[in-house]
Scaffold this motif. Structure first.
Motif, short mmCIF file in Angstrom:
data_model
loop_
_atom_site.label_atom_id
_atom_site.label_comp_id
_atom_site.label_asym_id
_atom_site.label_seq_id
_atom_site.Cartn_x
_atom_site.Cartn_y
_atom_site.Cartn_z
N GLY A 122 -31.53 -114.31 81.34
CA GLY A 122 -32.75 -114.61 80.63
C GLY A 122 -34.07 -114.56 81.36
O GLY A 122 -35.12 -114.73 80.74
N TYR A 123 -34.09 -114.30 82.67
CA TYR A 123 -35.38 -114.30 83.37
C TYR A 123 -36.28 -113.15 82.91
O TYR A 123 -37.50 -113.30 82.85
CB TYR A 123 -35.17 -114.22 84.89
N GLY A 124 -35.69 -111.99 82.61
CA GLY A 124 -36.49 -110.87 82.15
C GLY A 124 -37.20 -111.17 80.85
O GLY A 124 -38.40 -110.91 80.70
N HIS A 125 -36.47 -111.72 79.88
CA HIS A 125 -37.08 -112.09 78.61
C HIS A 125 -38.10 -113.21 78.79
O HIS A 125 -39.15 -113.24 78.12
CB HIS A 125 -36.00 -112.55 77.62
N GLN A 126 -37.81 -114.13 79.70
CA GLN A 126 -38.71 -115.25 79.94
C GLN A 126 -40.05 -114.76 80.50
O GLN A 126 -41.12 -115.17 80.03
CB GLN A 126 -38.07 -116.25 80.89
N VAL A 127 -40.00 -113.90 81.50
CA VAL A 127 -41.25 -113.46 82.12
C VAL A 127 -42.03 -112.55 81.16
O VAL A 127 -43.27 -112.55 81.16
CB VAL A 127 -41.00 -112.78 83.48
N GLU A 128 -41.33 -111.78 80.33
CA GLU A 128 -42.03 -110.96 79.35
C GLU A 128 -42.73 -111.84 78.32
O GLU A 128 -43.87 -111.55 77.92
CB GLU A 128 -41.05 -110.01 78.65
N MET A 129 -42.10 -112.91 77.90
CA MET A 129 -42.76 -113.85 76.99
C MET A 129 -43.99 -114.44 77.67
O MET A 129 -45.07 -114.55 77.06
CB MET A 129 -41.79 -114.96 76.59
N ALA A 130 -43.85 -114.84 78.92
CA ALA A 130 -44.99 -115.43 79.64
C ALA A 130 -46.13 -114.44 79.77
O ALA A 130 -47.31 -114.80 79.62
CB ALA A 130 -44.54 -115.92 81.01
N ARG A 214 -19.29 -110.14 93.00
CA ARG A 214 -20.21 -109.01 93.04
C ARG A 214 -21.06 -108.92 91.78
O ARG A 214 -22.26 -108.58 91.84
CB ARG A 214 -19.44 -107.69 93.24
N PHE A 215 -20.48 -109.21 90.62
CA PHE A 215 -21.24 -109.18 89.37
C PHE A 215 -22.38 -110.20 89.41
O PHE A 215 -23.53 -109.89 89.08
CB PHE A 215 -20.33 -109.45 88.19
N LEU A 216 -22.09 -111.40 89.85
CA LEU A 216 -23.13 -112.44 89.93
C LEU A 216 -24.16 -112.10 91.00
O LEU A 216 -25.36 -112.37 90.83
CB LEU A 216 -22.50 -113.80 90.20
N TYR A 217 -23.70 -111.52 92.09
CA TYR A 217 -24.61 -111.08 93.15
C TYR A 217 -25.60 -110.05 92.61
O TYR A 217 -26.82 -110.15 92.83
CB TYR A 217 -23.79 -110.49 94.30
N ASP A 218 -25.10 -109.07 91.88
CA ASP A 218 -25.97 -108.04 91.31
C ASP A 218 -26.93 -108.65 90.29
O ASP A 218 -28.11 -108.27 90.23
CB ASP A 218 -25.15 -106.94 90.65
N CYS A 219 -26.45 -109.59 89.49
CA CYS A 219 -27.31 -110.25 88.52
C CYS A 219 -28.42 -111.04 89.21
O CYS A 219 -29.57 -111.06 88.75
CB CYS A 219 -26.49 -111.19 87.63
N TYR A 220 -28.06 -111.70 90.29
CA TYR A 220 -29.06 -112.46 91.04
C TYR A 220 -30.20 -111.55 91.51
O TYR A 220 -31.38 -111.87 91.31
CB TYR A 220 -28.40 -113.15 92.24
N TRP A 221 -29.87 -110.43 92.11
CA TRP A 221 -30.91 -109.54 92.63
C TRP A 221 -31.66 -108.83 91.51
O TRP A 221 -32.82 -108.45 91.69
CB TRP A 221 -30.33 -108.56 93.63
N HIS A 222 -31.03 -108.70 90.36
CA HIS A 222 -31.73 -108.14 89.20
C HIS A 222 -32.80 -109.11 88.67
O HIS A 222 -33.91 -108.70 88.33
CB HIS A 222 -30.72 -107.83 88.09
N HIS A 223 -32.47 -110.39 88.63
CA HIS A 223 -33.37 -111.39 88.01
C HIS A 223 -34.32 -112.04 89.01
O HIS A 223 -35.34 -112.62 88.60
CB HIS A 223 -32.54 -112.47 87.32
N ARG A 224 -34.01 -111.96 90.28
CA ARG A 224 -34.82 -112.64 91.29
C ARG A 224 -36.30 -112.28 91.23
O ARG A 224 -37.15 -113.18 91.32
CB ARG A 224 -34.26 -112.35 92.69
N PRO A 225 -36.70 -111.01 91.06
CA PRO A 225 -38.15 -110.70 91.00
C PRO A 225 -38.86 -111.41 89.85
O PRO A 225 -39.99 -111.89 90.03
CB PRO A 225 -38.17 -109.18 90.84
N ASP A 226 -38.24 -111.47 88.68
CA ASP A 226 -38.88 -112.15 87.55
C ASP A 226 -39.00 -113.65 87.79
O ASP A 226 -40.02 -114.27 87.46
CB ASP A 226 -38.09 -111.90 86.26
N TYR A 227 -37.97 -114.23 88.39
CA TYR A 227 -38.04 -115.65 88.73
C TYR A 227 -39.22 -115.91 89.65
O TYR A 227 -39.98 -116.88 89.47
CB TYR A 227 -36.73 -116.08 89.40
#
Length: 242
Positions: A122-130, A214-227
């Motif tokens: 949800g970080y991508g949707h969250q930052v787009e809303m913001a 590995r799946f959670l690791y990849d998700c973390y690095w995907h969402h980290r910039p938006d966070y």
């Protein structure tokens, strides 16, 4: 512009339900729990005696409710509401956000829903809303860091209330444990909030984390910039308030 209608947008597992529990304890706002996601999942949501079946219909009903009393809406951002009929959301009410370190959010979410898609964090949707709120209003929306609710709840909540121009009620920082009707649709997700009596960290360990999966690791690095976009906004509020 002042409005009686307040939104709080957070990723799942961001302590947003604990924040809603605090707002319930205040007793001076009508509180709604995840009505937009209810429309996505169930096709409808109740607003008083009425039923909304679209995001725009929901917005109109919330605006009407806020015409004569304060309304607080807590929503999660695993879904994209802006492109599914909610394009008017940034224009309605006042929008605030709550963020939490994705290293804690992601394993917690995965433990609840091992079939989750990475985007549902949800970080991508969250930052787009913001960003859309900022474009609409011309100012950065207010961002709460969940970690501050654990280390300095009175200060974090007082600053939030001051920003919105509502009274800070210290008595709302503690409550009786128990499930609440307002979150009954998704009660299995809110055991920690139901068992709490104040803002407290649930000391849990997870078999799968961003360090060993590995799946959670990849998700973390995907969402980290938006966070970190929203974390920077949160820190800018702290600096300006100092």
């Amino acid at each position: 512009m002042h409005s009686n209608l307040i939104f709080l947008w957070g990723t799942p597992r961001s302590m947003s339900t604990a924040f809603l529990r605090m707002m319930l304890e205040r007793g001076d706002h009508e509180v709604f729990h995840e009505p937009f996601s209810s429309i996505v999942v169930q096709g409808r949501t109740a607003v008083g005696d009425y039923t909304a079946t679209s995001h725009d219909e929901l917005l109109k009903l919330l605006e009407e409710r806020a015409g004569d009393h304060p309304v607080f809406v807590k929503e999660t951002t695993e879904y994209d509401y802006l492109t599914t009929g909610g394009d008017r959301i940034p224009e309605v009410g006042r929008h605030t956000f709550i963020i939490r370190d994705p290293r804690r959010v992601i394993p917690s979410h995965y433990a609840m829903n091992p079939d989750m898609a990475c985007g549902e964090i949800g970080y991508g949707h969250q930052v787009e809303m913001a960003r859309r709120v900022r474009e609409t209003t011309g100012v950065r929306p207010y961002v709460v860091e969940a970690e501050e609710l654990l280390t300095d709840a009175p200060g974090a909540v007082e600053r939030y209330c001051r920003h919105l121009g509502i009274p800070f009620l210290e008595s709302s920082l503690s409550w009786q444990p128990g499930d609440q009707q307002v979150w009954s649709r998704t009660s299995q997700w809110h055991r920690d909030a139901a068992g709490s009596s104040h803002f407290i960290r649930a000391e849990r360990t997870y078999e799968s984390t961003v360090d060993n999966n590995r799946f959670l690791y990849d998700c973390y690095w995907h969402h980290r910039p938006d966070y970190h976009v929203l974390r920077k906004w949160a820190r800018s509020h702290a600096v300006s308030a100092a």
